[in-house]
Scaffold this motif. Structure first.
Motif, PDB file in Angstrom:
ATOM      1  N   LEU A 188      19.898  65.786  92.327  1.00 41.38           N
ATOM      2  CA  LEU A 188      20.129  64.615  91.488  1.00 41.38           C
ATOM      3  C   LEU A 188      19.684  64.935  90.068  1.00 41.38           C
ATOM      4  O   LEU A 188      18.553  65.373  89.844  1.00 41.38           O
ATOM      5  CB  LEU A 188      19.350  63.410  92.020  1.00 41.38           C
ATOM      6  CG  LEU A 188      19.580  62.083  91.299  1.00 41.38           C
ATOM      7  CD1 LEU A 188      21.016  61.609  91.493  1.00 41.38           C
ATOM      8  CD2 LEU A 188      18.605  61.028  91.812  1.00 41.38           C
ATOM      9  N   ASP A 189      20.596  64.738  89.107  1.00 42.81           N
ATOM     10  CA  ASP A 189      20.279  64.929  87.689  1.00 42.81           C
ATOM     11  C   ASP A 189      19.895  63.598  87.061  1.00 42.81           C
ATOM     12  O   ASP A 189      20.434  62.540  87.426  1.00 42.81           O
ATOM     13  CB  ASP A 189      21.484  65.490  86.929  1.00 42.81           C
ATOM     14  CG  ASP A 189      21.762  66.944  87.273  1.00 42.81           C
ATOM     15  OD1 ASP A 189      20.835  67.623  87.756  1.00 42.81           O
ATOM     16  OD2 ASP A 189      22.900  67.390  87.050  1.00 42.81           O
ATOM     17  N   PHE A 190      18.962  63.671  86.122  1.00 42.11           N
ATOM     18  CA  PHE A 190      18.536  62.478  85.388  1.00 42.11           C
ATOM     19  C   PHE A 190      18.525  62.847  83.920  1.00 42.11           C
ATOM     20  O   PHE A 190      17.714  63.662  83.478  1.00 42.11           O
ATOM     21  CB  PHE A 190      17.140  62.052  85.853  1.00 42.11           C
ATOM     22  CG  PHE A 190      16.826  60.616  85.581  1.00 42.11           C
ATOM     23  CD1 PHE A 190      17.056  59.643  86.535  1.00 42.11           C
ATOM     24  CD2 PHE A 190      16.310  60.216  84.356  1.00 42.11           C
ATOM     25  CE1 PHE A 190      16.775  58.305  86.294  1.00 42.11           C
ATOM     26  CE2 PHE A 190      16.026  58.885  84.101  1.00 42.11           C
ATOM     27  CZ  PHE A 190      16.261  57.927  85.080  1.00 42.11           C
ATOM     28  N   ARG A 191      19.460  62.276  83.139  1.00 42.53           N
ATOM     29  CA  ARG A 191      19.613  62.616  81.731  1.00 42.53           C
ATOM     30  C   ARG A 191      19.005  61.526  80.853  1.00 42.53           C
ATOM     31  O   ARG A 191      19.186  60.339  81.132  1.00 42.53           O
ATOM     32  CB  ARG A 191      21.090  62.811  81.387  1.00 42.53           C
ATOM     33  CG  ARG A 191      21.738  63.919  82.198  1.00 42.53           C
ATOM     34  CD  ARG A 191      23.222  64.082  81.876  1.00 42.53           C
ATOM     35  NE  ARG A 191      23.814  65.092  82.734  1.00 42.53           N
ATOM     36  CZ  ARG A 191      23.794  66.398  82.477  1.00 42.53           C
ATOM     37  NH1 ARG A 191      23.219  66.832  81.361  1.00 42.53           N
ATOM     38  NH2 ARG A 191      24.349  67.263  83.301  1.00 42.53           N
ATOM     39  N   SER A 192      18.326  61.946  79.789  1.00 43.78           N
ATOM     40  CA  SER A 192      17.668  60.997  78.891  1.00 43.78           C
ATOM     41  C   SER A 192      17.953  61.349  77.448  1.00 43.78           C
ATOM     42  O   SER A 192      18.191  62.514  77.099  1.00 43.78           O
ATOM     43  CB  SER A 192      16.152  61.000  79.117  1.00 43.78           C
ATOM     44  OG  SER A 192      15.840  60.624  80.439  1.00 43.78           O
TER      45      SER A 192
END
Length: 222
Positions: A188-192
């Motif tokens: 799972l990728d989490f971009r900010s």
């Protein structure tokens, strides 16, 4: 030592000395304090209808406001064994920077939010803890168990500085599951995106990848 009033707050440079009763100096230090004002919250409300914000990254109203403080930067630099004096001494920092910079990995969502997400700056916001949301989502998809921080990428437009007020918005990517002979891996990728709250300019974007490794139960098949 010096006080500067800005539209978003007041910044003060302090020089401190601790002497014995005989006048012998034992401790000397410097500090920079930035106190944001209510204008920060007014600016946030004004940005909510701004169409220039990328909806894919999340609306500003769902973001987090964080304040970058000198003590947090120094403590973090110590914790990762940094010995660059620019992280600790404002006079050294100002030879190459306008203010003390933060180490690059200080930009991790969990670090920024832990050190500087003041509760009173978050009214009417639906901000979430990026790491907590990502791990709970993975456990819901893959089942309870180990979560591994697999990869972290940062892209800086400029350094993060002491005194910055940053607005962060985040978006989770689509989960990806890879199946093997012994088990499965769910990624799972989490971009900010973190922007300078005073100017709206993007300071840094990041991508965090978490993985949940799960072995097959005895007798089960992929």
């Amino acid at each position: 030592h010096g006080v500067k009033e800005m539209k978003d707050g007041v910044t003060a440079d302090l020089v401190c000395h601790v002497n014995t009763t005989t006048g012998e100096e034992r401790v000397r230090g410097t500090a920079t304090i930035t106190v944001p004002t209510v204008h920060l919250l007014e600016h946030a409300r004004g940005q909510r209808g701004d169409p220039s914000h990328d909806e894919a990254e999340g609306p500003p109203g769902g973001g987090s406001l964080v304040v970058v403080e000198r003590s947090a930067v120094a403590n973090f630099a110590n914790s990762v064994d940094e010995n660059n004096l620019a992280y600790f001494d404002v006079n050294v920092a100002k030879t190459n920077h306008p203010q003390i910079p933060a180490p690059p990995t200080f930009g991790l969502d969990a670090t920024l939010q832990y050190w500087g997400q003041w509760r009173e700056l978050q009214p009417e916001r639906s901000a979430h803890d990026a790491m907590e949301l990502a791990t709970t989502t993975l456990e819901r998809l893959a089942g309870p168990g180990l979560i591994v921080h697999a990869e972290q990428l940062f892209e800086y437009r400029r350094p993060i500085y002491v005194g910055d007020v940053l607005l962060g918005t985040s978006k989770m990517g689509a989960p990806l599951t890879k199946v093997g002979r012994k088990g499965r891996l769910t990624f799972l990728d989490f971009r900010s995106r973190w922007s300078d709250y005073r100017t709206g300019d993007v300071v840094m974007t990041s991508c965090m990848t978490l993985v949940a490794p799960r072995e097959y139960e005895t007798g089960s098949t992929p």
